[in-house]
Motif scaffolding. Structure first.
Motif, mmCIF file in Angstrom:
data_model
loop_
_atom_site.group_PDB
_atom_site.id
_atom_site.type_symbol
_atom_site.label_atom_id
_atom_site.label_comp_id
_atom_site.label_asym_id
_atom_site.label_seq_id
_atom_site.Cartn_x
_atom_site.Cartn_y
_atom_site.Cartn_z
ATOM 1 N N LEU A 129 40.417 -2.706 67.487
ATOM 2 C CA LEU A 129 38.653 -2.507 66.650
ATOM 3 C C LEU A 129 38.826 -3.410 65.319
ATOM 4 O O LEU A 129 38.091 -4.063 65.134
ATOM 5 C CB LEU A 129 38.208 -1.115 66.672
ATOM 6 C CG LEU A 129 37.826 -0.773 68.290
ATOM 7 C CD1 LEU A 129 37.727 0.809 68.414
ATOM 8 C CD2 LEU A 129 36.918 -1.336 68.866
ATOM 9 N N SER A 130 39.950 -2.702 65.007
ATOM 10 C CA SER A 130 40.467 -2.852 63.336
ATOM 11 C C SER A 130 40.703 -4.234 63.533
ATOM 12 O O SER A 130 40.310 -5.334 62.072
ATOM 13 C CB SER A 130 41.156 -2.357 62.692
ATOM 14 O OG SER A 130 41.471 -1.432 62.472
ATOM 15 N N VAL A 131 41.812 -4.868 64.115
ATOM 16 C CA VAL A 131 41.629 -6.394 63.684
ATOM 17 C C VAL A 131 39.898 -7.411 64.275
ATOM 18 O O VAL A 131 39.724 -8.330 63.622
ATOM 19 C CB VAL A 131 42.403 -7.424 65.356
ATOM 20 C CG1 VAL A 131 42.939 -8.412 64.937
ATOM 21 C CG2 VAL A 131 44.144 -6.612 64.501
ATOM 22 N N VAL A 132 39.573 -6.439 65.223
ATOM 23 C CA VAL A 132 38.280 -7.467 65.320
ATOM 24 C C VAL A 132 37.236 -7.671 64.745
ATOM 25 O O VAL A 132 37.106 -8.441 64.117
ATOM 26 C CB VAL A 132 37.542 -7.070 67.013
ATOM 27 C CG1 VAL A 132 36.535 -7.645 67.177
ATOM 28 C CG2 VAL A 132 38.640 -7.021 68.062
ATOM 29 N N VAL A 133 36.870 -6.522 63.976
ATOM 30 C CA VAL A 133 36.041 -6.193 62.752
ATOM 31 C C VAL A 133 36.552 -6.728 61.363
ATOM 32 O O VAL A 133 35.731 -7.579 60.647
ATOM 33 C CB VAL A 133 36.815 -4.581 62.091
ATOM 34 C CG1 VAL A 133 35.303 -4.385 60.713
ATOM 35 C CG2 VAL A 133 35.042 -3.314 63.561
ATOM 36 N N HIS A 138 36.505 3.830 48.073
ATOM 37 C CA HIS A 138 36.604 4.671 47.920
ATOM 38 C C HIS A 138 35.898 4.785 49.893
ATOM 39 O O HIS A 138 36.102 6.553 49.302
ATOM 40 C CB HIS A 138 35.708 5.251 46.578
ATOM 41 C CG HIS A 138 33.615 4.918 46.904
ATOM 42 N ND1 HIS A 138 33.512 2.616 46.940
ATOM 43 C CD2 HIS A 138 33.244 5.058 47.046
ATOM 44 C CE1 HIS A 138 32.311 3.159 47.219
ATOM 45 N NE2 HIS A 138 31.995 4.298 47.130
ATOM 46 N N ARG A 139 35.455 4.263 50.006
ATOM 47 C CA ARG A 139 34.697 5.111 51.326
ATOM 48 C C ARG A 139 35.803 5.801 51.829
ATOM 49 O O ARG A 139 35.359 6.993 53.033
ATOM 50 C CB ARG A 139 33.923 4.540 52.402
ATOM 51 C CG ARG A 139 32.780 3.440 51.146
ATOM 52 C CD ARG A 139 31.963 2.770 52.161
ATOM 53 N NE ARG A 139 33.557 1.217 52.384
ATOM 54 C CZ ARG A 139 32.601 0.611 52.560
ATOM 55 N NH1 ARG A 139 32.123 0.673 53.888
ATOM 56 N NH2 ARG A 139 33.932 -1.029 53.455
ATOM 57 N N VAL A 140 36.774 5.304 52.202
ATOM 58 C CA VAL A 140 37.931 5.496 52.991
ATOM 59 C C VAL A 140 38.609 6.890 52.507
ATOM 60 O O VAL A 140 39.168 7.216 53.357
ATOM 61 C CB VAL A 140 39.317 3.935 53.164
ATOM 62 C CG1 VAL A 140 40.010 4.586 54.247
ATOM 63 C CG2 VAL A 140 38.514 2.834 53.977
ATOM 64 N N ALA A 156 36.317 5.488 65.270
ATOM 65 C CA ALA A 156 36.547 5.082 66.336
ATOM 66 C C ALA A 156 37.605 6.369 66.997
ATOM 67 O O ALA A 156 37.588 7.009 68.565
ATOM 68 C CB ALA A 156 37.184 3.964 66.583
ATOM 69 N N SER A 157 38.870 6.941 66.335
ATOM 70 C CA SER A 157 39.514 8.017 66.973
ATOM 71 C C SER A 157 39.093 8.824 67.701
ATOM 72 O O SER A 157 39.691 9.487 68.062
ATOM 73 C CB SER A 157 40.383 7.788 65.836
ATOM 74 O OG SER A 157 41.442 8.974 66.533
ATOM 75 N N VAL A 158 38.130 9.191 66.647
ATOM 76 C CA VAL A 158 37.858 10.785 66.801
ATOM 77 C C VAL A 158 37.329 10.963 68.077
ATOM 78 O O VAL A 158 37.105 11.160 69.209
ATOM 79 C CB VAL A 158 37.475 11.471 65.948
ATOM 80 C CG1 VAL A 158 36.418 12.862 66.125
ATOM 81 C CG2 VAL A 158 37.581 11.821 64.213
ATOM 82 N N LEU A 207 37.641 2.283 58.066
ATOM 83 C CA LEU A 207 36.617 3.381 58.306
ATOM 84 C C LEU A 207 36.448 3.628 60.087
ATOM 85 O O LEU A 207 36.625 4.472 60.224
ATOM 86 C CB LEU A 207 35.279 3.229 57.981
ATOM 87 C CG LEU A 207 34.838 3.736 56.369
ATOM 88 C CD1 LEU A 207 33.904 2.852 55.580
ATOM 89 C CD2 LEU A 207 35.472 4.920 55.838
ATOM 90 N N VAL A 208 35.970 2.569 60.639
ATOM 91 C CA VAL A 208 35.971 1.586 61.664
ATOM 92 C C VAL A 208 37.410 2.273 62.705
ATOM 93 O O VAL A 208 36.524 3.238 64.078
ATOM 94 C CB VAL A 208 36.300 0.432 62.202
ATOM 95 C CG1 VAL A 208 35.824 0.599 63.778
ATOM 96 C CG2 VAL A 208 34.494 -0.002 62.008
#
Length: 521
Positions: A472-476, A119-121, A441-443, A436-437
């Motif tokens: 970043l998504s892969v690292v997280v 739900h956060r996304v 991060a995109s903005v 979410l990251v």
């Protein structure tokens, strides 16, 4: 330039007829109360021809007609890459993305993100899209439309803004998506007729009455630089269209986001009778996209020869409309307003859909009745339009090329959106935290690069930020354990097989594009 009495009568008949048609197609059977599926998804009843026409009507508006003509004036045919590459993108969406969306039975893009992540996304992305649609897209369409009306009729900008807002909301607010999509058939016919007429008259003027083909030949001979599809690094507008990036870089990210993950556009395909019907509509739209540069770019290129002294590039299309004789000007003016109104109607409907389904129905009043949700949707549509009218001039009044403004700031959100969806589709381990990251991060990365690396072409910036978001998504995800997510999509349960006719039409689009780029490389 002034409208004659006949032009005013023609335009007035268009306005009255469109509202009447919208009300007629929006009527319900006796005893049936309009619910959210009726209002936001047209009762999932749209045929392919309505989907294809509505996709183009929603897409082609003042930002394309005025903005891309302005870019055609300043840059040339290279700006047509946005249209032509979109044709291929549409086919990719139809084959690989739509089957997933329709199998999930979603109404909104944020709703899909909750199903895949959490739900956060959903809430974060719903807020992103609401801000983008209201503060960038809606305001841009209104402002450019008001500029065009002012140039053609002399009506003050504020009155043009108010007219467009009232007219667009007036014909779309009762029936919702069904009213918008089915009236878009009329809008597209007018758009194509009016656009081709302006292009013909502009080319004929270049040829001094010898015809459009002769005028086109003269343009090729006298301004060959306007036909360069791939700009060299020393080109003054290289920062807007950086060479091969339009074929292999950031433009793909922009197109995938706009045509695949954009509520404003995808909502039409979600409202289809079936997946096959949606795919036929998308193929139809792809061929219409191949035609669009003749309507939205060519007049600006012609204006560069006929009226090179224009103070602003965005004056190019209104200037070319002055060539239309009285009697036909009313139809051409109606075509321009049709394009603007259909996009405005579509945009406020999508804003209302996301707010009602993802914010109001998810956070504020989960138990609200269907009738109340429809009422909230209508109120939100009106409210978004009022906000856009108020902020349009302060936001866009001093920007020389509005189309570039739209692309520039849409690009802040786009890399993260594409990253979230693609990893959500095709990597079962992608986590909600990584999504979410990527969104944030995109903005942040886009803003930093925009501020501290102003010489970086924005399409290159989009590609660089996208790659960073994926990394970043892969690292997280790996740092969080890299395990298969419980909501991961089972692609084995989804058929990506398309019909022979869809495959044949797709091959035709690719061959046409190869020929176009080979001719004007």
């Amino acid at each position: 330039m002034a409208l004659s009495t006949l032009d005013i009568v023609t335009f007035s008949l268009y306005c009255v007829g469109l509202v009447a048609l919208a009300l007629w197609v929006s009527r319900e059977k006796k005893g049936h109360q309009k619910n959210t599926q009726d209002y936001f998804l047209a009762g999932k009843s749209l045929p392919w021809w309505a989907i294809g026409a509505s996709l183009i009507a929603a897409n082609i508006s003042a930002e394309q007609i005025i903005g891309m003509s302005g870019s055609g004036f300043a840059i040339g045919l290279a700006i047509a890459s946005y249209e032509w590459m979109a044709a291929v993108t549409l086919l990719i969406i139809g084959k690989y993305f739509l089957p997933i969306f329709l199998q999930k039975g979603i109404t909104t893009m944020p709703q899909f993100l909750e199903q895949r992540y959490d739900h956060r996304v959903r809430i974060v992305m719903a807020v992103f899209w609401l801000a983008l649609y209201t503060l960038v897209n809606l305001t841009s369409i209104l402002w450019l439309g008001a500029l065009a009306i002012n140039a053609i009729t002399g009506i003050e900008l504020v009155y043009g803004l108010v007219f467009l807002a009232v007219f667009s909301v007036g014909y779309s607010i009762y029936g919702g998506l069904k009213a918008v999509a089915l009236t878009d058939i009329i809008q597209v016919v007018l758009l194509i007729f009016g656009g081709l007429l302006v292009s013909y008259l502009a080319l004929n003027q270049i040829a001094d009455g010898a015809g459009a083909f002769q005028g086109f030949s003269i343009m090729l001979a006298e301004v060959p630089e306007k036909f360069n599809m791939i700009l060299e690094p020393d080109h003054p507008h290289y920062i807007d269209l950086p060479g091969l990036t339009v074929l292999v870089g950031g433009l793909w990210i922009m197109n995938l986001s706009y045509w695949g993950f954009n509520q404003y556009i995808t909502q039409r395909a979600l409202a289809a009778k079936s997946l096959k019907e949606a795919q036929k509509g998308i193929a139809f739209a792809a061929y219409l996209k191949l035609l669009m540069p003749i309507i939205v770019v060519l007049p600006g290129m012609a204006a560069a020869m006929l009226t090179p002294e224009l103070a602003r590039p965005d004056q190019a299309y209104p200037e070319m409309m002055k060539l239309v004789p009285q009697g036909l000007l009313g139809i051409t003016f109606a075509a321009l307003v049709a394009a603007i109104a259909s996009s405005l109607g579509s945009m406020v409907n999508s804003i209302a859909t996301i707010f009602t389904i993802d914010i109001y129905g998810r956070l504020i009043a989960p138990d609200a009745s269907e009738r109340r949700k429809v009422m909230i949707g209508r109120l939100v549509a009106c409210g978004a339009m009022v906000i856009a009218v108020i902020i349009a001039r302060p936001l866009l009044g001093n920007f020389p090329q509005a189309f570039q403004f739209i692309q520039e700031f849409t690009g802040f959100f786009t890399p993260g959106i594409v990253c979230i969806f693609l990893l959500g589709f095709f990597w079962k381990k992608a986590s909600a935290t990584s999504a979410l990251v990527a969104a944030i991060a995109s903005v942040v990365l886009s803003a930093l690069l925009w501020k501290f690396w102003p010489g970086l072409p924005f399409l290159d910036r989009v590609g660089l930020v996208f790659a960073s978001c994926v990394l970043l998504s892969v690292v997280v995800t790996l740092a969080g354990g890299a395990r298969r997510q419980p909501n991961a999509i089972d692609l084995n349960g989804i058929s990506f097989q398309t019909s022979g006719s869809f495959n044949l039409l797709s091959a035709g689009v690719v061959l046409i594009l190869v020929a176009l780029y080979a001719t004007w490389w």
